[in-house]
Design a protein around this motif. Structure first.
Motif, PDB file in Angstrom:
ATOM      1  N   GLU A 168       0.948  -1.280   0.017  1.00  9.83           N
ATOM      2  CA  GLU A 168       0.095  -0.180  -0.181  1.00  9.83           C
ATOM      3  C   GLU A 168       0.777   0.940  -0.019  1.00  9.83           C
ATOM      4  N   ALA A 169       1.866   1.228   0.982  1.00  8.66           N
ATOM      5  CA  ALA A 169       2.643   2.397   0.938  1.00  8.66           C
ATOM      6  C   ALA A 169       3.394   2.665  -0.396  1.00  8.66           C
ATOM      7  N   ALA A 170       4.076   1.474  -0.924  1.00  8.41           N
ATOM      8  CA  ALA A 170       4.654   1.679  -2.154  1.00  8.41           C
ATOM      9  C   ALA A 170       3.579   2.152  -3.258  1.00  8.41           C
ATOM     10  N   THR A 171       2.411   1.774  -3.202  1.00 11.54           N
ATOM     11  CA  THR A 171       1.595   2.220  -4.263  1.00 11.54           C
ATOM     12  C   THR A 171       1.306   3.610  -4.207  1.00 11.54           C
ATOM     13  N   THR A 172       1.123   4.178  -2.971  1.00 14.83           N
ATOM     14  CA  THR A 172       0.890   5.519  -2.880  1.00 14.83           C
ATOM     15  C   THR A 172       2.156   6.500  -3.183  1.00 14.83           C
ATOM     16  N   GLN A 179      13.354   4.828   1.507  1.00 17.92           N
ATOM     17  CA  GLN A 179      13.186   5.179   2.913  1.00 17.92           C
ATOM     18  C   GLN A 179      11.719   5.601   2.931  1.00 17.92           C
ATOM     19  N   ASN A 180      11.334   6.377   1.954  1.00 17.69           N
ATOM     20  CA  ASN A 180       9.976   7.062   2.003  1.00 17.69           C
ATOM     21  C   ASN A 180       8.867   5.782   2.193  1.00 17.69           C
ATOM     22  N   ILE A 181       9.069   4.779   1.269  1.00 19.42           N
ATOM     23  CA  ILE A 181       8.070   3.841   1.177  1.00 19.42           C
ATOM     24  C   ILE A 181       8.077   3.207   2.687  1.00 19.42           C
ATOM     25  N   ALA A 182       9.285   2.941   3.236  1.00 18.22           N
ATOM     26  CA  ALA A 182       9.558   2.075   4.587  1.00 18.22           C
ATOM     27  C   ALA A 182       9.009   3.080   5.687  1.00 18.22           C
ATOM     28  N   ASP A 183       9.101   4.433   5.763  1.00 19.05           N
ATOM     29  CA  ASP A 183       8.499   5.285   6.704  1.00 19.05           C
ATOM     30  C   ASP A 183       7.071   5.203   6.591  1.00 19.05           C
ATOM     31  N   ARG A 184       6.549   5.426   5.340  1.00 18.80           N
ATOM     32  CA  ARG A 184       5.084   5.397   4.983  1.00 18.80           C
ATOM     33  C   ARG A 184       4.420   3.980   5.845  1.00 18.80           C
ATOM     34  N   GLY A 215       5.487   2.366   8.134  1.00 15.47           N
ATOM     35  CA  GLY A 215       5.813   2.304   9.534  1.00 15.47           C
ATOM     36  C   GLY A 215       6.601   1.011   9.709  1.00 15.47           C
ATOM     37  N   ILE A 216       7.644   0.877   8.799  1.00 16.73           N
ATOM     38  CA  ILE A 216       8.878  -0.300   9.009  1.00 16.73           C
ATOM     39  C   ILE A 216      10.177   0.310   8.554  1.00 16.73           C
ATOM     40  N   ASN A 217      11.144  -0.474   8.553  1.00 19.31           N
ATOM     41  CA  ASN A 217      12.457  -0.046   8.051  1.00 19.31           C
ATOM     42  C   ASN A 217      12.788  -0.436   6.777  1.00 19.31           C
ATOM     43  N   LYS A 218      13.791   0.096   6.215  1.00 16.47           N
ATOM     44  CA  LYS A 218      13.963  -0.064   4.615  1.00 16.47           C
ATOM     45  C   LYS A 218      14.562  -1.759   4.466  1.00 16.47           C
ATOM     46  N   ALA A 219      15.081  -2.481   5.734  1.00 18.13           N
ATOM     47  CA  ALA A 219      15.622  -3.628   5.386  1.00 18.13           C
ATOM     48  C   ALA A 219      14.377  -4.550   5.237  1.00 18.13           C
ATOM     49  N   LEU A 220      13.174  -4.383   5.688  1.00 21.98           N
ATOM     50  CA  LEU A 220      11.812  -5.246   5.473  1.00 21.98           C
ATOM     51  C   LEU A 220      11.536  -5.116   4.029  1.00 21.98           C
ATOM     52  N   LEU A 221      11.654  -3.981   3.350  1.00 19.54           N
ATOM     53  CA  LEU A 221      11.192  -3.721   2.170  1.00 19.54           C
ATOM     54  C   LEU A 221      11.979  -4.978   1.055  1.00 19.54           C
ATOM     55  N   HIS A 222      13.283  -4.984   1.553  1.00 19.40           N
ATOM     56  CA  HIS A 222      14.151  -5.634   0.747  1.00 19.40           C
ATOM     57  C   HIS A 222      13.787  -7.334   0.910  1.00 19.40           C
TER      58      HIS A 222
END
Lengths: 203, 203
Positions: A14-18, A31-36, A38-45
DNA sequence: GTCTATAGAAGGATAGAC
DNA sequence: GTCTATCCTTCTATAGAC
């Protein structure tokens, strides 16, 4: 934790979509997606490996969502005029809920036309288009619609609904200057565009 | 060397225009622009200081170029119908020479609506729009045009010319599938769109 | 005015602890 | 599955020679 798992992945998606819709692939920041989300960058990966794969997932989902909205053209059992009214109204309603979608899709297709080419490689528009003519064959005598000008008519209808949302940023500035409210304009556009098209194609 | 000076600046500006139109501000790379201009990165900064300022220069120029193309609406001494035909034809001709312009403007305005707001802060569209009605006041009895629906009609006309270029990447994929040539479609669109609009607004 | 070389910041991606 | 810390590449921007 399967439940929580899905939840996190969804939050990221959802955050990535926005963010992608607003900034595009090249303007978006992990970083922006992670912040939105509510998690940290590493989790995206952890969930999507790379920015590219995350973008692919978002783009495919949104493109699919968009294309699905055209299906009423080929299915609904309505007269030609009512189908035009129905499609325009429903399409504008859809765009009201996804106002950033047109600009996003347009930009990303221009940046990389191959992506959409690949997505649509096994859709046969020829069959779909001739289905329209067949479906309304008994009515066509009353309208200036032929296989020849169908591309013009189809793109015209879509132009009328999509363009105001794509160019919203510009249109709103001009409208605010002449005292017109964009939301009211969009609401009125449902009927205006439909009757405009019907009048134009009638013999 | 004043002569050579202007030449280099122009080469940079041209290269930057191409790259920004294709990649957008966030996707463009200074290295790419330098390569295209046949000079090195440092010179970009010598002439334009920052990427932001280079982009501003390009965007302003292109936006201005675009807006100038709307002036025939307010000036040409033609009947309403001929003005519609003239505008659509000329506008499509302009877009044929600047096919990437719509997508670029749309994307950059969506990414930063403030930029265009600032550019248009001292344009009075109210006066321009009422000038249209005044200019054709003797003809208006024959058409369904009022101050009320002028926003709908204006955006409709622009939609018909601009949208095909903005969504070109998508339209071309579909057209290639149904055996339609985009350039031929655009050529035909000049007349189609004009007569479509005229038929729709006639009483 | 133009170049080479490089500083310095930003951003994507990974290692490793918990 | 989630976090902190950090690596490493990419990119903007500048210093300094010519």
């Amino acid at each position: 934790m399967e439940g929580n798992d899905k939840l996190t992945e969804d939050k990221i998606f959802e955050a990535a979509t926005t963010v992608f819709e607003e900034q595009g692939m090249t303007g978006a920041r992990m970083q922006n997606i992670a912040d939105r989300a509510g998690i940290n960058k590493a989790l995206l990966h952890y969930y999507f490996r790379t920015k590219d794969q995350l973008f692919d997932a978002v783009f495919s989902k949104l493109a699919q969502k968009m294309f699905q909205k055209f299906s009423p053209i080929f299915e609904e059992n309505l007269s030609l005029e009512d189908k035009i009214r129905f499609f325009i109204k429903e399409h504008i309603n859809f765009l009201k809920e996804n106002p950033k979608l047109p600009g996003f899709i347009i930009h990303e297709i221009n940046r990389n036309p191959q992506r959409i080419k690949k997505m649509l490689r096994n859709v046969d528009f020829k069959i779909l288009w001739s289905a329209i003519l067949k479906h309304h064959s008994d009515e066509l005598g009353d309208y200036n619609i032929t296989e020849e000008n169908l591309p013009q008519i189809m793109t015209t209808i879509v132009s009328l609904t999509v363009f105001p949302f794509a160019a919203r940023g510009l249109i709103e500035v001009i409208f605010s200057n002449v005292g017109v409210d964009f939301d009211k304009y969009i609401e009125e556009r449902k009927e205006f565009a439909a009757e405009f098209v019907i009048k134009a194609i009638k013999k």
